[in-house]
Design an enzyme around this catalytic site. Structure first.
Site, PDB file in Angstrom:
ATOM      1  N   GLU A 138      44.107 -76.557  -9.546  1.00 51.09           N
ATOM      2  CA  GLU A 138      45.106 -77.234  -9.313  1.00 51.09           C
ATOM      3  C   GLU A 138      44.366 -78.474  -8.688  1.00 51.09           C
ATOM      4  O   GLU A 138      43.468 -79.009  -8.824  1.00 51.09           O
ATOM      5  CB  GLU A 138      44.725 -76.818  -7.555  1.00 51.09           C
ATOM      6  CG  GLU A 138      45.675 -75.482  -6.940  1.00 51.09           C
ATOM      7  CD  GLU A 138      45.789 -75.410  -5.425  1.00 51.09           C
ATOM      8  OE1 GLU A 138      45.271 -77.075  -4.315  1.00 51.09           O
ATOM      9  OE2 GLU A 138      45.859 -74.011  -4.986  1.00 51.09           O
TER      10      GLU A 138
ATOM     11  N   ASP B  29      43.619 -82.849   4.695  1.00 52.55           N
ATOM     12  CA  ASP B  29      42.578 -82.477   4.049  1.00 52.55           C
ATOM     13  C   ASP B  29      41.167 -83.093   4.961  1.00 52.55           C
ATOM     14  O   ASP B  29      41.473 -83.990   5.292  1.00 52.55           O
ATOM     15  CB  ASP B  29      42.746 -83.813   2.684  1.00 52.55           C
ATOM     16  CG  ASP B  29      43.398 -82.612   1.355  1.00 52.55           C
ATOM     17  OD1 ASP B  29      42.785 -81.639   1.215  1.00 52.55           O
ATOM     18  OD2 ASP B  29      43.856 -83.638   0.561  1.00 52.55           O
TER      19      ASP B  29
END
Length: 258
Positions: free
Chosen positions: A47, A58
């Site tokens: 990724e 995140d």
């Protein structure tokens, strides 16, 4: 065949390992080195994080990496140029991971065309509404043979999970918990029950489990309940600490044995 579909069709009983890193961190020009090194070291899928100033899903590790990447001068255009330079060397699937704002600014069709032209096989857009995916994004992604990977969490309803299963291809990203990214020391009984509940649904689309995987217990739990595991924060931390993808992957493999 799309490389993501090819990977899952050929893997049989072996469990997959996918790694995330943020392009442009720790260095602006290190993207190619990270990808080629991880491919050589046996990683099945990568990724590639597109840095963004406000990455809502995140945790602090990946937020810090994105901030550093932006300060280094990384942009989506530069990232695609870097990917284009190595596309003939990359045999494993690359999945672009980024937020909708950045992709819309770049241009949605231009984004998927650039993915196809520069060796990416899929993308994850955490804040993409499913309705917009179906009506706007999916037709464009299908045109360029790019898989749009959707996420599910412990709070996602069975109805929605089945809808995602019916309308996506590639794999489903199972978020281990309804929280931000970040390494965890273990997966508790609630998380394991969630994994088992999704297993019992007998979905047609392969699943990968991510968020919190950093050691033997969390890796094995993910791999026992899906096609494989996705590791982000732990690898990003090691990459930043060492500055070397080779040393970072050594340290990661060591950590996954403990």
């Amino acid at each position: 065949m799309n490389k993501i579909n090819k990977l899952f069709s050929e893997v049989k009983d072996r469990k997959l390992l996918s790694l995330y890193f943020c392009a442009g961190c720790p260095t602006l020009d290190g993207t190619a080195d990270v990808i080629i090194t991880l491919q050589k070291r046996g990683i099945d899928m990568i990724e590639v994080g597109i840095p963004f100033s406000d990455p809502l899903a995140d945790g602090p590790v990946i937020q810090s990496a994105a901030t550093k990447a932006l300060k280094n001068g990384m942009t989506l255009s530069k990232l695609f140029a870097q990917l284009g330079e190595i596309k003939n060397q990359v045999t494993i699937p690359l999945v672009m991971m980024g937020y909708l704002n950045v992709i819309m600014y770049y241009g949605i069709e231009k984004f998927f065309q650039s993915c196809a032209e520069n060796g990416a096989s899929g993308c994850i857009i955490p804040d993409l509404p499913f309705k917009d995916y179906l009506e706007v994004v999916k037709p464009i992604a299908d045109k360029y043979d790019i898989r749009v990977i959707m996420m599910i969490t412990p709070e996602t309803s069975e109805e929605r999970i089945r809808f995602i299963d019916d309308n996506t291809d590639g794999f489903i990203y199972m978020v281990s918990s309804a929280s931000i990214t970040g390494a965890q020391s273990n997966f508790n009984d609630d998380k394991v029950a969630y994994f088992e509940r999704i297993n019992a649904m007998n979905l047609k689309t392969p699943r990968m489990i991510g968020f919190g995987i950093s050691n033997k217990q969390t890796l094995e739990s993910a791999q026992n309940n899906a096609s494989g595991a996705i590791i982000g924060s732990k690898f990003v931390t090691l990459l930043n600490e060492t500055g070397s993808p080779d040393v970072a992957i050594d340290k990661l493999y060591d950590a996954l044995k403990k």
